[in-house]
Write an enzyme that holds these catalytic residues in place. Structure first.
Site, PDB file in Angstrom:
ATOM      1  N   GLY A 148      38.175  33.642 121.939  1.00  0.00           N
ATOM      2  CA  GLY A 148      38.323  32.414 121.283  1.00  0.00           C
ATOM      3  C   GLY A 148      39.813  32.352 120.869  1.00  0.00           C
ATOM      4  O   GLY A 148      40.797  33.295 120.891  1.00  0.00           O
ATOM      5  N   CYS A 149      40.016  31.104 120.318  1.00  0.00           N
ATOM      6  CA  CYS A 149      41.505  30.719 120.179  1.00  0.00           C
ATOM      7  C   CYS A 149      42.134  31.587 118.783  1.00  0.00           C
ATOM      8  O   CYS A 149      43.191  32.342 118.914  1.00  0.00           O
ATOM      9  CB  CYS A 149      41.624  29.196 119.729  1.00  0.00           C
ATOM     10  SG  CYS A 149      40.960  28.452 118.737  1.00  0.00           S
ATOM     11  N   TYR A 150      41.484  31.519 117.817  1.00  0.00           N
ATOM     12  CA  TYR A 150      41.995  32.153 116.462  1.00  0.00           C
ATOM     13  C   TYR A 150      41.956  33.622 116.880  1.00  0.00           C
ATOM     14  O   TYR A 150      43.031  34.607 116.635  1.00  0.00           O
ATOM     15  CB  TYR A 150      41.032  31.953 115.490  1.00  0.00           C
ATOM     16  CG  TYR A 150      41.211  30.688 114.643  1.00  0.00           C
ATOM     17  CD1 TYR A 150      42.222  30.412 114.018  1.00  0.00           C
ATOM     18  CD2 TYR A 150      40.028  29.860 114.303  1.00  0.00           C
ATOM     19  CE1 TYR A 150      42.598  29.328 113.191  1.00  0.00           C
ATOM     20  CE2 TYR A 150      40.008  28.832 113.573  1.00  0.00           C
ATOM     21  CZ  TYR A 150      41.422  28.431 113.313  1.00  0.00           C
ATOM     22  OH  TYR A 150      41.638  27.298 112.281  1.00  0.00           O
TER      23      TYR A 150
END
Length: 346
Positions: A148-150
């Site tokens: 994921g990005c975070y």
């Protein structure tokens, strides 16, 4: 030439994959799918592609797709991905999944944060795709769980400290801010211009954001023991980018210069991680449109806290760029191929 399918090409990560792969010298995108826009040229959905990528969107038919491609990117929402990934796997195709469906190793944990997993037997096969930490495993994998990005911004920001046992792993607090593209392309009142513009707000507060188990899983592996973090995401009125500010308590007295040296050694030779000099801090404006993760480190000598700031483009290093980086490794290609993307500035 690798024949590639993008399953779920009408979202932001899908079009970012198309943008990146269009310039990849070893890839031909031969299949793109969209349930809502099947039968239309992808350039009618994304006019930015007009005249350069006019491939027609298809319905999602896993068997038919698998018969005509070598590798599959699934850019679908969670649950939708695990409904089709097993078919691609059974037909011998390498899969890079950009959803959350294969990131969490434990099926019960996934079920707690999402819903019951449809094919938990595939979870042990999925390699969590952060190349800077799992390069050898990725090269041998058939199923990549693209991070994921975070999590990408937080894990890269903390890995040297945890591996080096510089901080108390129980002390980690993360404040992370994302542009609105992180919420996807679907129409939502919360993401309307008038709801977002001129505002800055927290969401998913109190340990409820779905990226938390993914982050804790990977940080625990780095630390060598289970840990929990306090994670608060924020929405900022910009299109793309993530800035994570990460706080932790040192195990003893440290200097910023020594920590920067630690980071430089840890990420030595990494093409997409840029450790910034002392006194220089990252900005999302300096990684926009690129596969870079910029990291700055400082120390609050009053409190003994290390403060790490990491910046990525959530659609590139936080999603599609990292997916292409993983594809290159899986296919024995130079890791940076197709990813020599200078940031767009201003």
């Amino acid at each position: 030439m690798l024949k590639v399918a993008i399953v779920g090409a009408s979202g932001y990560t899908g079009v970012e994959l198309l943008r990146i792969l269009h310039s990849h010298p070893e890839v031909a995108v031969t299949c793109v799918t969209s349930e809502q826009s099947a039968g239309r040229p992808v350039s009618s959905v994304f006019p930015s592609l007009r005249g350069r990528c006019d491939i027609v969107l298809e319905n999602l038919e896993p068997v038919g797709i698998a018969e005509k491609v070598d590798i599959v990117f699934t850019a679908l929402p969670h649950k939708a991905a695990m409904e089709v990934v097993p078919t691609f796997m059974k037909m011998g195709k390498d899969v890079i999944d950009l959803s959350a469906d294969y990131r969490i190793h434990d099926a019960d944990t996934y079920g707690k944060w999402y819903e019951p997993h449809l094919n938990p037997e595939l979870l042990p096969e999925a390699v969590y795709g952060i190349p800077e930490l799992r390069r050898a495993e990725i090269a041998e994998a058939s199923l990549i769980a693209n991070p994921g990005c975070y999590p990408t911004s937080v894990i890269l920001g903390l890995a040297p400290l945890l591996k080096g046992k510089v901080i108390d792993p129980r002390s980690i607090i993360v404040d992370a801010a994302s542009g609105t593209s992180g919420a996807g392309r679907g129409a939502k009142v919360d993401n309307l211009y008038c709801e977002v513009n001129e505002g800055f707000r927290a969401y998913g507060v109190g340990g409820v954001h779905r990226h938390i188990p993914e982050i804790e899983q990977e940080l625990s592996l780095l630390a060598g023991s289970p840990l929990n973090i306090t994670f608060t995401p924020h929405l900022v009125p910009m299109d793309r980018g993530i800035l994570s500010t990460i706080y932790s308590q040192t195990a003893g007295s440290v200097k910023a210069a020594d920590l920067i040296a630690l980071y430089e050694a840890f990420y030595d030779g990494e093409p997409f991680v840029r450790v910034l000099p002392e006194g220089v801090l990252p900005s999302t404006a300096h990684v926009r449109g690129s596969n870079f993760c910029d990291i700055g480190i400082t120390v609050d000598q009053r409190t003994g806290r290390v403060i790490v700031i990491s910046a990525i483009d959530n659609l590139v290093k936080g999603a599609s760029g990292q997916a292409v980086q993983n594809m290159n490794l899986m296919c024995g290609l130079p890791e940076t191929l197709g990813l020599d993307l200078l940031p767009v500035f201003p």
